[in-house]
Design a protein around this motif. Structure first.
Motif, short mmCIF file in Angstrom:
data_model
loop_
_atom_site.label_atom_id
_atom_site.label_comp_id
_atom_site.label_asym_id
_atom_site.label_seq_id
_atom_site.Cartn_x
_atom_site.Cartn_y
_atom_site.Cartn_z
N UNK A 1 40.80 43.84 35.12
CA UNK A 1 41.92 43.12 35.70
C UNK A 1 41.64 41.62 35.77
N UNK B 1 32.73 46.33 30.77
CA UNK B 1 32.95 47.23 31.91
C UNK B 1 33.01 48.68 31.44
N UNK C 1 41.33 38.39 37.29
CA UNK C 1 41.36 37.84 38.64
C UNK C 1 40.47 36.62 38.79
N UNK D 1 30.81 41.58 43.77
CA UNK D 1 31.20 40.61 42.75
C UNK D 1 32.63 40.83 42.27
N UNK D 2 33.39 39.76 42.13
CA UNK D 2 34.71 39.85 41.53
C UNK D 2 34.60 39.76 40.02
N UNK E 1 36.91 42.03 37.06
CA UNK E 1 36.98 43.36 37.66
C UNK E 1 37.26 43.26 39.15
N UNK E 2 37.81 44.31 39.68
CA UNK E 2 38.07 44.37 41.11
C UNK E 2 36.80 44.80 41.82
N UNK E 3 36.61 44.36 43.06
CA UNK E 3 35.41 44.76 43.79
C UNK E 3 35.45 46.24 44.17
N UNK E 4 34.27 46.81 44.29
CA UNK E 4 34.19 48.19 44.76
C UNK E 4 34.02 48.11 46.27
#
Lengths: 351, 370
Positions: free
Chosen positions: B310, B69, B312, B340-341, A12-15
């Motif tokens: 996504x 998610x 990554x 966190x990524x 996931x992408x960071x917020x």
């Protein structure tokens, strides 16, 4: 089964931007630090504020005046070992005391919610006055505001304290030097666990009481007994860990703790095990640390232990050159680990 | 403290580590499944005590990390509804969804509450019949029975304003997925003691036989883990592959039968998505039809919410033990517990978060001396 499920991994992408205030901004942890750095320091930016000590020391007409302010939003208002009234005095008195000041005067501001029981308000006011008398401080000015029902949470208190700081003493969180010893006046975590137990309705074999207490005479005794006191901090929200991390960061030095030297009462350890908490991060209201030059450590420790609030005092660690900005700890197994600053806090409003 | 101090005893731990050192004649790769075990390894620096020949890799057993998610997105969408009170464990509140997390939803006015047990959500539902109370229930076989019990209780009481957004995961199918991967490096497992306390370890015997791999059911204290490692190394050196129970003070062969019964009563096994891994067949649990009225997914038509993660970070490599957290370029810089990524940095029990929280000084020192 398909074997490629594990290679098609995803993430996931960071917020990014923090566009609203979160509860964690009030935790005393890393988020609180960010708030001060990003919002308040740029807005106010006075040299004294930028030192980020628990109190400011300013010179007025030749006198060194220490000043501090603190707000109290604790739930429940009455807890084993104290209440919001006594806490509002001790919290502010302690912030002055760890700056080496003699606390003298307090202001008290009350934000009340419509419908709050008058009997409880009287109880809090009486407790606040008793605590002030016990500390030898006078409440010299006060304020009251009432907000609509539902717009407050019963009662909030703010106190501001003024004291006199003897001229010679320069205590600050940026003064820790490699070799200095870290002194702690007793067992940690009691306030936070007492509050949590009361709030969650948890019962333990023996009741855990808040350690809530005024530290001004203890601080004065330590300062009198030994030169070479670099800095003192009372441990509040964020616990021992936050205070030490702040000192490590501001002094650009490492701090190495010895887990076996850090006193934690058996009941507190048990409660922490059960709740999945680390006592190093649990709130205190009657504990302080002193960073002391190595040659002064023995006399400072003796002075602490000679005071009723310092009987359980220990030397819990050393300031180091290695790992600047980090707090590390030797575990019971002899290995080393980091004692990190928490980002936020999961225990809403401990103090 | 009894049952704690003896399992954190430095002398016992060092003796076990020295036994492991003298027993291990070659390199062995072991995986601890559970995030609680990873946390203990990092917190007590057990890797420092072990010989270099024992490589510990960290499994996917952190329920907060592997919650999909889209479950987080659904929880946030629910929490933002004006008549919904969303209740969950504190850890879940800071787990990022696609665009936000529950702490931010709370700051924007959502009614989000932290609970220590799912039954607290029932109390809220009873006290506030005008609110629709939803419990965000996640976890492995360990926490699932309490969630099942809560749903069972709600039905028995005829509560109509309580439901559950559930995302439960099962350990053995995940182990099977790891072992079936052509790149598998794992030679021995420390099985999760608390999961086995509930379900026993019969199913693990099938895995041990099928893949000829030693499995030791392990506890969560430093001495537990070192003892489990010693048992695994002994099996590996002797060439055996059976299931042994190190955590006998808590785990029995059959497990907790009433807990298993309530689980089967409310839930049935189904395919399940794991954050950072993907879908694993038969690795989750869904509501049985009789309990559909308590399934928030069903009640609020949440099936429409879908989210893609996504690509990554290298979480799948980490969860398979093919990379260490510190081998990731983003570790500690672009990827931290605050931002966190990927999944393993999300919860304190995730492998990356455990490295970051307890061990990054050692990483820094190693890099300085390199």
């Amino acid at each position: 089964m398909s074997t490629n499920t594990l290679t098609g991994f995803t993430c996931l992408a960071p917020i990014a931007a923090r566009d609203t205030v979160l509860l964690g901004h009030g935790s005393g942890g890393r988020l609180s630090g960010e708030l001060v750095r990003d919002v308040f320091l740029p807005a106010f930016g006075s040299p004294e504020l930028e030192r980020l000590n628990d109190q400011a020391v300013v010179t007025v007409g030749g006198a060194r005046i220490a000043m501090t302010t603190d707000s109290f939003v604790i739930r429940p208002l009455f807890f084993p070992g104290g209440d919001i009234g006594s806490l509002a005095v001790y919290g502010t008195v302690n912030d002055l005391a760890v700056g080496g000041a003699q606390p003298l005067f307090l202001s008290a501001a009350f934000i009340l919610e419509e419908g709050f029981p008058m009997s409880q308000l009287r109880r809090v006011a009486a407790s606040l006055q008793r605590a002030a008398q016990a500390c030898g401080v006078q409440v010299v000015t006060a304020d009251t505001k009432v907000v609509e029902r539902g717009k407050g949470d019963g009662l909030f208190i703010n106190t501001t304290g003024i004291g006199l700081a003897p001229s010679a003493r320069e205590l600050s969180a940026d003064r820790a030097r490699p070799g200095d010893r870290i002194l702690l006046n007793g067992s940690i975590g009691e306030h936070g666990i007492a509050i949590l137990a009361q709030r969650e309705g948890l019962e333990f074999e023996s009741a855990i009481e808040s350690d809530c207490a005024p530290l001004h005479t203890l601080c004065a005794q330590v300062l009198e007994a030994a030169d070479g006191i670099r800095c003192m901090r009372d441990l509040t929200r964020g616990g021992l860990s936050s205070a030490l991390n702040e000192i490590a960061a501001q002094s650009r030095a490492g701090i190495a703790l010895d887990e076996s030297r850090i006193p934690v009462r058996e009941e507190v350890r048990g409660a922490c095990e059960m709740l999945g908490l680390d006592p190093l991060y649990v709130a205190n209201e009657g504990k302080m640390i002193a960073i002391v030059a190595p040659e002064a450590a023995v006399s400072a420790l003796a002075a602490m232990r000679n005071h009723p609030l310092g009987r359980g005092a220990e030397i819990i660690g050393t300031v180091t050159e290695a790992h600047a900005g980090l707090v590390t700890m030797k575990t019971a197994l002899g290995t080393a680990r980091i004692v990190d600053m928490l980002a936020g806090d999961q225990l809403p409003r401990i103090c | 403290m009894k049952y704690i101090d003896e399992y954190r005893d430095g002398a016992i731990a060092r003796a076990l580590a020295s036994d492991i050192t003298s027993l291990a004649t070659r390199h062995w790769v072991l995986m601890e499944i559970c995030g609680g075990q990873t946390h203990t390894i990092m917190r007590y620096g057990l890797d420092e005590l072990l010989p270099a020949s024992i490589e510990l890799v960290h499994g996917p057993g952190c329920p907060v990390c592997v919650t999909p998610i889209e479950t987080i997105d659904k929880a946030i969408a629910l929490a933002m509804l004006p008549d919904v009170t969303l209740v969950s464990y504190g850890d879940m509140l800071r787990v990022p969804g696609s665009h936000s997390d529950l702490f931010r939803a709370k700051a924007r006015g959502a009614d989000v509450r932290i609970a220590y047990a799912p039954t607290e959500a029932l109390k809220i539902a009873r006290a506030h019949p005008e609110r629709k109370v939803v419990f965000l229930a996640i976890g492995f076989e360990t926490t699932a029975p309490a969630n099942a019990m809560t749903v069972w209780q709600a039905r028995r009481e005829g509560l109509t304003n309580f439901s559950m957004l559930a995302s439960h995961v099962l350990v053995p199918p995940a182990m099977r997925a790891l072992l079936s991967s052509p790149d598998n490096r794992i030679q021995g497992f420390i099985a999760p003691g608390h999961v086995c306390t509930v379900v026993g370890y019969r199913e693990y015997e099938e895995l041990a036989r099928e893949f000829f791999i030693p499995i030791v059911v392990g506890g969560f204290e430093p001495v537990d883990l070192l003892e489990a490692i010693l048992m695994l190394v002994r099996q590996l050196e002797e060439g055996t592959a059976i299931v042994q129970n190190q955590y006998a003070r808590s785990v029995s062969y059959q497990g907790n039968l009433p807990a298993q019964q309530i689980l089967r009563e409310v839930f049935e096994v189904a395919d399940q998505k794991w954050r950072g891994i993907g879908e694993i067949p038969q690795s989750g649990m869904r509501f049985r039809r009789e309990y559909a009225a308590y399934d928030a997914n069903h009640l609020f038509a949440l099936d429409l919410i879908a989210a893609d993660e996504p690509a990554e970070c290298i979480s799948a490599m980490i969860l398979q033990g093919r990379r260490k957290p510190t081998e990731c370029a983003a570790f500690g810089t672009r990827c931290t517990p605050e931002n966190p990524l990927g999944a393993p940095m999300v919860s304190s029990e995730g492998a990356c978060a455990a490295y970051y929280t307890y061990r990054r000084h050692a990483v820094a020192t190693a890099q300085e001396t390199r």
